[in-house]
Write a protein that holds these residues in place. Sequence first.
Motif, mmCIF file in Angstrom:
data_model
loop_
_atom_site.group_PDB
_atom_site.id
_atom_site.type_symbol
_atom_site.label_atom_id
_atom_site.label_comp_id
_atom_site.label_asym_id
_atom_site.label_seq_id
_atom_site.Cartn_x
_atom_site.Cartn_y
_atom_site.Cartn_z
ATOM 1 N N ILE A 208 0.843 -1.203 0.000
ATOM 2 C CA ILE A 208 0.000 0.000 0.000
ATOM 3 C C ILE A 208 0.873 1.246 0.000
ATOM 4 C CG2 ILE A 208 -1.580 1.386 1.432
ATOM 5 C CD1 ILE A 208 -2.853 -1.276 2.349
ATOM 6 N N ASP A 209 1.897 1.242 0.835
ATOM 7 C CA ASP A 209 2.787 2.410 0.935
ATOM 8 C C ASP A 209 3.538 2.643 -0.381
ATOM 9 O OD1 ASP A 209 1.979 2.669 3.542
ATOM 10 O OD2 ASP A 209 3.749 1.685 4.404
ATOM 11 N N LEU A 210 4.003 1.563 -1.017
ATOM 12 C CA LEU A 210 4.729 1.693 -2.278
ATOM 13 C C LEU A 210 3.833 2.271 -3.369
ATOM 14 C CD1 LEU A 210 6.759 -1.677 -2.357
ATOM 15 C CD2 LEU A 210 7.678 0.628 -2.047
ATOM 16 N N CYS A 211 2.599 1.800 -3.406
ATOM 17 C CA CYS A 211 1.657 2.284 -4.418
ATOM 18 C C CYS A 211 1.282 3.757 -4.175
ATOM 19 C CB CYS A 211 0.388 1.425 -4.423
ATOM 20 S SG CYS A 211 0.633 -0.246 -5.063
ATOM 21 N N SER A 212 1.181 4.124 -2.914
ATOM 22 C CA SER A 212 0.829 5.511 -2.569
ATOM 23 C C SER A 212 1.941 6.476 -2.963
ATOM 24 C CB SER A 212 0.560 5.626 -1.061
ATOM 25 O OG SER A 212 -0.541 4.835 -0.700
ATOM 26 N N LYS A 213 3.177 6.035 -2.819
ATOM 27 C CA LYS A 213 4.321 6.890 -3.147
ATOM 28 C C LYS A 213 4.473 7.086 -4.654
ATOM 29 C CE LYS A 213 7.052 5.722 0.948
ATOM 30 N NZ LYS A 213 8.274 5.016 1.439
ATOM 31 N N SER A 214 4.087 6.084 -5.425
ATOM 32 C CA SER A 214 4.262 6.164 -6.892
ATOM 33 C C SER A 214 2.995 5.682 -7.584
ATOM 34 C CB SER A 214 5.460 5.313 -7.329
ATOM 35 O OG SER A 214 6.622 5.649 -6.619
ATOM 36 N N PRO A 215 1.899 6.438 -7.486
ATOM 37 C CA PRO A 215 0.615 5.995 -8.040
ATOM 38 C C PRO A 215 0.619 5.886 -9.565
ATOM 39 C CG PRO A 215 0.476 8.269 -7.324
ATOM 40 C CD PRO A 215 1.776 7.741 -6.825
ATOM 41 N N ARG A 216 1.522 6.596 -10.250
ATOM 42 C CA ARG A 216 1.546 6.549 -11.712
ATOM 43 C C ARG A 216 2.488 5.473 -12.256
ATOM 44 N NH1 ARG A 216 -2.701 8.219 -13.548
ATOM 45 N NH2 ARG A 216 -1.676 8.431 -15.587
ATOM 46 N N LYS A 217 3.176 4.816 -11.361
ATOM 47 C CA LYS A 217 4.121 3.779 -11.784
ATOM 48 C C LYS A 217 3.362 2.482 -12.065
ATOM 49 C CE LYS A 217 8.163 3.641 -9.825
ATOM 50 N NZ LYS A 217 9.281 3.438 -8.852
ATOM 51 N N LEU A 218 3.810 1.736 -13.074
ATOM 52 C CA LEU A 218 3.189 0.449 -13.359
ATOM 53 C C LEU A 218 3.282 -0.454 -12.144
ATOM 54 C CD1 LEU A 218 4.627 -0.273 -16.938
ATOM 55 C CD2 LEU A 218 2.284 0.418 -16.365
ATOM 56 N N VAL A 219 2.251 -1.276 -11.944
ATOM 57 C CA VAL A 219 2.230 -2.197 -10.806
ATOM 58 C C VAL A 219 3.474 -3.085 -10.831
ATOM 59 C CG1 VAL A 219 1.040 -4.168 -9.773
ATOM 60 C CG2 VAL A 219 -0.286 -2.217 -10.625
ATOM 61 N N ARG A 220 3.825 -3.553 -12.012
ATOM 62 C CA ARG A 220 5.001 -4.421 -12.153
ATOM 63 C C ARG A 220 6.253 -3.701 -11.679
ATOM 64 N NH1 ARG A 220 8.123 -4.479 -16.516
ATOM 65 N NH2 ARG A 220 6.483 -3.648 -17.854
ATOM 66 N N LYS A 221 6.387 -2.421 -12.063
ATOM 67 C CA LYS A 221 7.567 -1.637 -11.655
ATOM 68 C C LYS A 221 7.575 -1.380 -10.148
ATOM 69 C CE LYS A 221 9.703 -1.011 -15.564
ATOM 70 N NZ LYS A 221 11.091 -1.569 -15.740
ATOM 71 N N THR A 222 6.406 -1.182 -9.582
ATOM 72 C CA THR A 222 6.314 -0.988 -8.131
ATOM 73 C C THR A 222 6.758 -2.252 -7.405
ATOM 74 O OG1 THR A 222 4.517 0.621 -8.298
ATOM 75 C CG2 THR A 222 4.720 -0.558 -6.207
ATOM 76 N N LEU A 223 6.323 -3.388 -7.910
ATOM 77 C CA LEU A 223 6.665 -4.676 -7.293
ATOM 78 C C LEU A 223 8.168 -4.958 -7.396
ATOM 79 C CD1 LEU A 223 4.985 -6.777 -5.831
ATOM 80 C CD2 LEU A 223 4.837 -8.078 -7.954
ATOM 81 N N GLU A 224 8.786 -4.412 -8.436
ATOM 82 C CA GLU A 224 10.222 -4.644 -8.633
ATOM 83 C C GLU A 224 11.078 -3.999 -7.533
ATOM 84 O OE1 GLU A 224 11.364 -3.390 -12.542
ATOM 85 O OE2 GLU A 224 9.985 -4.799 -13.523
ATOM 86 N N GLN A 225 10.442 -3.157 -6.722
ATOM 87 C CA GLN A 225 11.180 -2.584 -5.599
ATOM 88 C C GLN A 225 11.374 -3.597 -4.464
ATOM 89 O OE1 GLN A 225 9.960 1.611 -4.574
ATOM 90 N NE2 GLN A 225 8.412 1.240 -6.150
ATOM 91 N N LYS A 226 10.637 -4.700 -4.544
ATOM 92 C CA LYS A 226 10.728 -5.729 -3.499
ATOM 93 C C LYS A 226 11.238 -7.073 -4.027
ATOM 94 C CE LYS A 226 9.897 -5.057 0.063
ATOM 95 N NZ LYS A 226 10.779 -4.468 1.095
ATOM 96 N N VAL A 227 11.028 -7.353 -5.317
ATOM 97 C CA VAL A 227 11.479 -8.621 -5.898
ATOM 98 C C VAL A 227 12.161 -8.341 -7.238
ATOM 99 C CG1 VAL A 227 9.655 -9.976 -4.771
ATOM 100 C CG2 VAL A 227 9.274 -9.062 -7.081
ATOM 101 N N THR A 228 12.785 -9.358 -7.812
ATOM 102 C CA THR A 228 13.483 -9.176 -9.080
ATOM 103 C C THR A 228 12.505 -8.866 -10.214
ATOM 104 O OG1 THR A 228 13.363 -11.503 -9.748
ATOM 105 C CG2 THR A 228 15.219 -10.850 -8.336
ATOM 106 N N GLN A 229 13.036 -8.334 -11.298
ATOM 107 C CA GLN A 229 12.214 -7.940 -12.442
ATOM 108 C C GLN A 229 11.424 -9.114 -13.003
ATOM 109 O OE1 GLN A 229 14.512 -6.482 -15.773
ATOM 110 N NE2 GLN A 229 12.776 -5.407 -16.656
#
Length: 424
Positions: A289-310
């Motif tokens: 939730i926090d990651l999505c709130s910080k970057s609402p315009r970023k693709l979900v996949r790109k947001t997830l890449e902050q925690k796991v590999t591409q």
Amino acid sequence: MRYDVVIIGGGPAGMMAAGRAGELGARVLLLEKGDGLGAKLLMTGGGRCNITNNTEDLKLMSARYGKAGRFMRGPLYEFGPNDLVAFFEDRRVKTKVEGKGRVLPVSNDAGSVLDALQSYLGDGGVELMLGAEVREIVKNGNHIDAISLASGEVIEGCYFLIATGGMSYPVSGSTGDGYAFAKVLGHRIIPPRPALTTVITENDMACELQGLSLSDVKVGLYKDNKKTMQDKGDIIFTANGLGGPLVMDMSGEVGKALAHVSVAGSGSVEFRLDFFANIEFKAMEQILIDLCSKSPRKLVRKTLEQKVTQRLAKVIVERAGITDDKISGELTRAERKRLVGLLKEFSFKVKKLSGFERAFITAGGVDIKEVDQKTMRSKIIDNLYLAGEVLDIDGPTGGFNLQVCWSTGYVAGSAMARRITEKE
């Protein structure tokens, strides 16, 4: 020709037994059907040779062999990891300890281990016969009289040891010959199966992640939706499934689960992966939730890449049924929970184990109830001994299985030589 001790198999158990018997004064013949000794030994640990594990508590170490733990206590106390390290260091093979207690030669070269063993054989006056394929073991009642070779030669001896290994890495010469010999001699054979091997899954997504290594992943094994075991460690995605130390350690239980499902005629076996074992579901959801709130315009996949590999992020988004062009600010509650659910429990249906050609060792073999743990002497054939992988003993990765060879080989060699001395 007649020998005090005749050993079938030039692997670690056979070489240790031959060297020990020779050291104690026995006239020893070592038979190896290949063109050199220690073929499989040279392949262990990627050629580095993880000779043992430095577990100090031998009771704890014996427990790592499961049901065979009680059997292994005697051999480990007679010739355990510390004895083995001293043995090699006395022969100029310096050792080091790496992660999880793995003991390796400082040289990182299995060849140095083999050289030391061959020197041990030479010091003990052990005679070596290469290209010696055993055709038949000739017995009379509960006593072996001789061994007949494919060449036509007949070898007579007082005591005989089967140390032919299992069926893993058949290219090294381990083709299960010892099981056939032991069975003909009256021993019960627990059906051999691959152990410490990779797992082939039904899901094609494992292929998309091929080569990806992950640490501290919690892996649960489920049979018919019931958890049978769980552990945490390192895994790697392969071309057709899962591998790595943790998965290989669990492969024995996977094999049992698959066998149960096969006999039942229905059911399923699954791996369920938790990529964030130390973070609870709700905490993981809040992180997303926090990651999505910080970057609402970023693709979900790109947001997830902050925690796991591409690559893993791509696969998780696909399995969650989220389109690749969806942005984080538009992620619904249901979609978010699906993502977190996959991060905490990513399932793979297990199809089968890789075969013996990929397995590090063989589970199953000669029933240890029919072997004296103090001497490795057969309880069925008076002058037969058994050692190493041919026995129904297997442990986890990390040097435990080579220690079985060293310990049982040493015990067998000592016991056979003592009987020769007692005769004199």
